[in-house]
Design a protein around this motif. Structure first.
Motif, PDB file in Angstrom:
ATOM      1  N   GLY A  69       0.784  -1.229   0.000  1.00 37.86           N
ATOM      2  CA  GLY A  69       0.000   0.000   0.000  1.00 37.86           C
ATOM      3  C   GLY A  69       0.814   1.275   0.000  1.00 37.86           C
ATOM      4  O   GLY A  69       0.235   2.362  -0.099  1.00 37.86           O
ATOM      5  N   ILE A  70       2.134   1.180   0.110  1.00 34.20           N
ATOM      6  CA  ILE A  70       2.971   2.384   0.119  1.00 34.20           C
ATOM      7  C   ILE A  70       3.091   2.910  -1.313  1.00 34.20           C
ATOM      8  O   ILE A  70       3.451   2.168  -2.221  1.00 34.20           O
ATOM      9  N   PRO A  71       2.798   4.183  -1.554  1.00 40.50           N
ATOM     10  CA  PRO A  71       2.875   4.726  -2.923  1.00 40.50           C
ATOM     11  C   PRO A  71       4.295   4.665  -3.484  1.00 40.50           C
ATOM     12  O   PRO A  71       5.285   4.706  -2.741  1.00 40.50           O
ATOM     13  N   SER A  72       4.372   4.590  -4.804  1.00 43.71           N
ATOM     14  CA  SER A  72       5.676   4.509  -5.468  1.00 43.71           C
ATOM     15  C   SER A  72       6.538   5.728  -5.194  1.00 43.71           C
ATOM     16  O   SER A  72       7.765   5.628  -5.079  1.00 43.71           O
ATOM     17  N   VAL A  73       5.899   6.887  -5.078  1.00 48.99           N
ATOM     18  CA  VAL A  73       6.670   8.110  -4.869  1.00 48.99           C
ATOM     19  C   VAL A  73       7.389   8.074  -3.527  1.00 48.99           C
ATOM     20  O   VAL A  73       8.490   8.632  -3.394  1.00 48.99           O
ATOM     21  N   VAL A  74       6.808   7.394  -2.527  1.00 48.96           N
ATOM     22  CA  VAL A  74       7.473   7.278  -1.226  1.00 48.96           C
ATOM     23  C   VAL A  74       8.735   6.435  -1.361  1.00 48.96           C
ATOM     24  O   VAL A  74       9.795   6.786  -0.822  1.00 48.96           O
ATOM     25  N   TYR A  75       8.626   5.328  -2.087  1.00 48.20           N
ATOM     26  CA  TYR A  75       9.816   4.515  -2.341  1.00 48.20           C
ATOM     27  C   TYR A  75      10.868   5.332  -3.103  1.00 48.20           C
ATOM     28  O   TYR A  75      12.067   5.229  -2.842  1.00 48.20           O
ATOM     29  N   GLY A  76      10.408   6.145  -4.052  1.00 46.30           N
ATOM     30  CA  GLY A  76      11.339   6.956  -4.811  1.00 46.30           C
ATOM     31  C   GLY A  76      12.059   7.972  -3.953  1.00 46.30           C
ATOM     32  O   GLY A  76      13.274   8.174  -4.083  1.00 46.30           O
ATOM     33  N   VAL A  77      11.325   8.626  -3.055  1.00 50.56           N
ATOM     34  CA  VAL A  77      11.939   9.616  -2.165  1.00 50.56           C
ATOM     35  C   VAL A  77      12.927   8.954  -1.220  1.00 50.56           C
ATOM     36  O   VAL A  77      14.049   9.457  -1.000  1.00 50.56           O
ATOM     37  N   LEU A  78      12.546   7.810  -0.646  1.00 47.67           N
ATOM     38  CA  LEU A  78      13.463   7.085   0.225  1.00 47.67           C
ATOM     39  C   LEU A  78      14.705   6.640  -0.530  1.00 47.67           C
ATOM     40  O   LEU A  78      15.828   6.721  -0.017  1.00 47.67           O
ATOM     41  N   GLY A  79      14.507   6.166  -1.756  1.00 50.42           N
ATOM     42  CA  GLY A  79      15.656   5.774  -2.553  1.00 50.42           C
ATOM     43  C   GLY A  79      16.558   6.935  -2.889  1.00 50.42           C
ATOM     44  O   GLY A  79      17.791   6.820  -2.881  1.00 50.42           O
ATOM     45  N   LEU A  80      15.943   8.095  -3.172  1.00 49.12           N
ATOM     46  CA  LEU A  80      16.715   9.278  -3.549  1.00 49.12           C
ATOM     47  C   LEU A  80      17.591   9.766  -2.403  1.00 49.12           C
ATOM     48  O   LEU A  80      18.755  10.145  -2.613  1.00 49.12           O
ATOM     49  N   TYR A  81      17.046   9.743  -1.187  1.00 44.85           N
ATOM     50  CA  TYR A  81      17.784  10.315  -0.060  1.00 44.85           C
ATOM     51  C   TYR A  81      18.518   9.282   0.785  1.00 44.85           C
ATOM     52  O   TYR A  81      19.454   9.639   1.502  1.00 44.85           O
ATOM     53  N   VAL A  82      18.114   8.022   0.699  1.00 45.62           N
ATOM     54  CA  VAL A  82      18.762   6.994   1.520  1.00 45.62           C
ATOM     55  C   VAL A  82      19.663   6.111   0.665  1.00 45.62           C
ATOM     56  O   VAL A  82      20.866   5.992   0.931  1.00 45.62           O
ATOM     57  N   VAL A  83      19.101   5.496  -0.372  1.00 48.08           N
ATOM     58  CA  VAL A  83      19.880   4.551  -1.181  1.00 48.08           C
ATOM     59  C   VAL A  83      20.976   5.271  -1.951  1.00 48.08           C
ATOM     60  O   VAL A  83      22.142   4.836  -1.960  1.00 48.08           O
ATOM     61  N   ASN A  84      20.636   6.378  -2.608  1.00 50.19           N
ATOM     62  CA  ASN A  84      21.661   7.112  -3.362  1.00 50.19           C
ATOM     63  C   ASN A  84      22.759   7.643  -2.454  1.00 50.19           C
ATOM     64  O   ASN A  84      23.941   7.632  -2.808  1.00 50.19           O
ATOM     65  N   SER A  85      22.367   8.113  -1.268  1.00 46.78           N
ATOM     66  CA  SER A  85      23.379   8.583  -0.310  1.00 46.78           C
ATOM     67  C   SER A  85      24.270   7.429   0.146  1.00 46.78           C
ATOM     68  O   SER A  85      25.493   7.593   0.309  1.00 46.78           O
ATOM     69  N   THR A 117      26.625  10.793  -8.246  1.00 43.04           N
ATOM     70  CA  THR A 117      25.522  11.256  -7.397  1.00 43.04           C
ATOM     71  C   THR A 117      24.856  10.114  -6.627  1.00 43.04           C
ATOM     72  O   THR A 117      23.975  10.365  -5.801  1.00 43.04           O
ATOM     73  N   GLY A 118      25.240   8.891  -6.912  1.00 46.07           N
ATOM     74  CA  GLY A 118      24.611   7.734  -6.281  1.00 46.07           C
ATOM     75  C   GLY A 118      23.509   7.128  -7.113  1.00 46.07           C
ATOM     76  O   GLY A 118      23.073   5.995  -6.860  1.00 46.07           O
ATOM     77  N   ALA A 119      23.035   7.881  -8.117  1.00 45.02           N
ATOM     78  CA  ALA A 119      21.982   7.369  -8.990  1.00 45.02           C
ATOM     79  C   ALA A 119      22.576   6.371  -9.980  1.00 45.02           C
ATOM     80  O   ALA A 119      23.636   6.623 -10.547  1.00 45.02           O
ATOM     81  N   GLY A 120      21.876   5.267 -10.201  1.00 48.19           N
ATOM     82  CA  GLY A 120      22.369   4.267 -11.137  1.00 48.19           C
ATOM     83  C   GLY A 120      21.517   3.012 -11.113  1.00 48.19           C
ATOM     84  O   GLY A 120      20.495   2.942 -10.419  1.00 48.19           O
TER      85      GLY A 120
END
Length: 299
Positions: free
Chosen positions: A119-135, A147-150
């Motif tokens: 039930g978690i929206p995709s945009v939430v996963y995207g934001v978490l990925g942008l600030y947590v996974v990429n970092s 930048t961590g994106a890849g």
């Protein structure tokens, strides 16, 4: 006789309604396929682009009329396969825990928690990925991660997104194995792990493969979350798991905002959509083949 006729009439009404629903669904599917194919094939039959060059081209530069879809195809398959490799062991281990190790706690507590992830929206996963996974990528790999994106970042985010789907379907697959199989294995002196590994998993293999393919289908068609963490670079081929890339869905969503209807760029985007549709149909066909094979084995 008077009582029989209303029942027959009611049955005919029910058959008519259900038949109309089936016909409507079939019409929608056929119309969708026809519309995407008509627009996507315009790139080759009207605009004159070579299909082989389109599929194998390594540069997507609309400003120079260069439309090579290979970078996005490689990006989509890389993210899909890598996310499946990451999610599958976790999902399978979780399913074995719920069904075989601790069914009481697993069914009452763990499985509902896993299903909440759906039930978690995709945009939430995207934001978490942008600030947590990429970092995290920048911290672990340093300057080589940029930048961590890849592709690796996108795969990690997608693995979390498909995890509840694969886990839930794997739980259902293991739970569907008859208890007689387990009891027979225990009667022969096998341990619980031997029973799980050699009996339960092998018996549930067709259903487990279906769970994997459905997870890959979800990963292949995901757009927003991947677009936020993968980098969105479709001009050139990705050079590694840490290099920014793009997927078919990400290029479609970002390009349609700037595409003018009827232009070559517009038709090229529809051709990417046609590739996506074709891959989805391939995934569905694989699921049906696996299900047919599993039905034969069980029969």
């Amino acid at each position: 006789m008077a009582k029989v006729m209303p029942k027959r009439r009611l049955e005919n009404i029910g058959l008519t309604i259900t038949g109309a629903c089936v016909a409507l669904v079939a019409l929608v599917v056929i119309t969708l396929i026809f519309m995407v194919a008509q627009q996507g094939l315009t790139t080759f039959f009207v605009d004159g682009f070579d299909p082989i060059a389109f599929l194998t081209g390594t540069h997507w530069i609309p400003e120079q009329d260069m439309y090579g879809a290979l970078p996005m195809i490689v990006g989509s398959f890389s993210v899909t396969l890598l996310s499946t490799i990451i999610a599958l062991p976790i999902a399978l281990g979780s399913a074995m825990f719920v069904v075989e190790i601790a069914p009481g706690f697993g069914r009452r507590v763990f499985q509902p928690l896993v299903e909440l992830l759906v039930g978690i929206p995709s945009v939430v996963y995207g934001v978490l990925g942008l600030y947590v996974v990429n970092s995290a990528m920048r911290m672990i790999f340093g300057a080589s991660a940029g930048t961590g994106a890849g592709i690796l970042s996108g795969a990690i985010v997608l693995a979390v997104m498909i995890l509840p789907t694969v886990t839930t379907l794997s739980i259902d697959a293991l739970a569907a194995v008859p208890n007689e199989y387990r009891e027979g294995s225990y009667a022969l002196g096998c341990t619980r792990w031997q029973t799980i590994w050699h009996v339960v998993l092998k018996s549930a293999m067709p259903s487990l493969m279906t769970a994997v393919i459905l997870g890959m289908t979800r990963a292949f068609g995901e757009t927003l979350a991947v677009q936020m963490v993968i980098g969105g670079v479709e001009r050139n081929m990705p050079t590694g798991l840490l290099s920014p890339a793009s997927t078919l869905t990400a290029t479609l969503t970002s390009g349609l905002n700037n595409a003018v209807s009827g232009t070559e760029f517009y038709h090229a985007l529809w051709s990417l959509g046609l590739i996506l549709l074709a891959m989805s149909l391939v995934f569905i066909l694989i699921i049906h083949l696996i299900g047919h094979k599993g039905a034969k084995q069980n029969g």
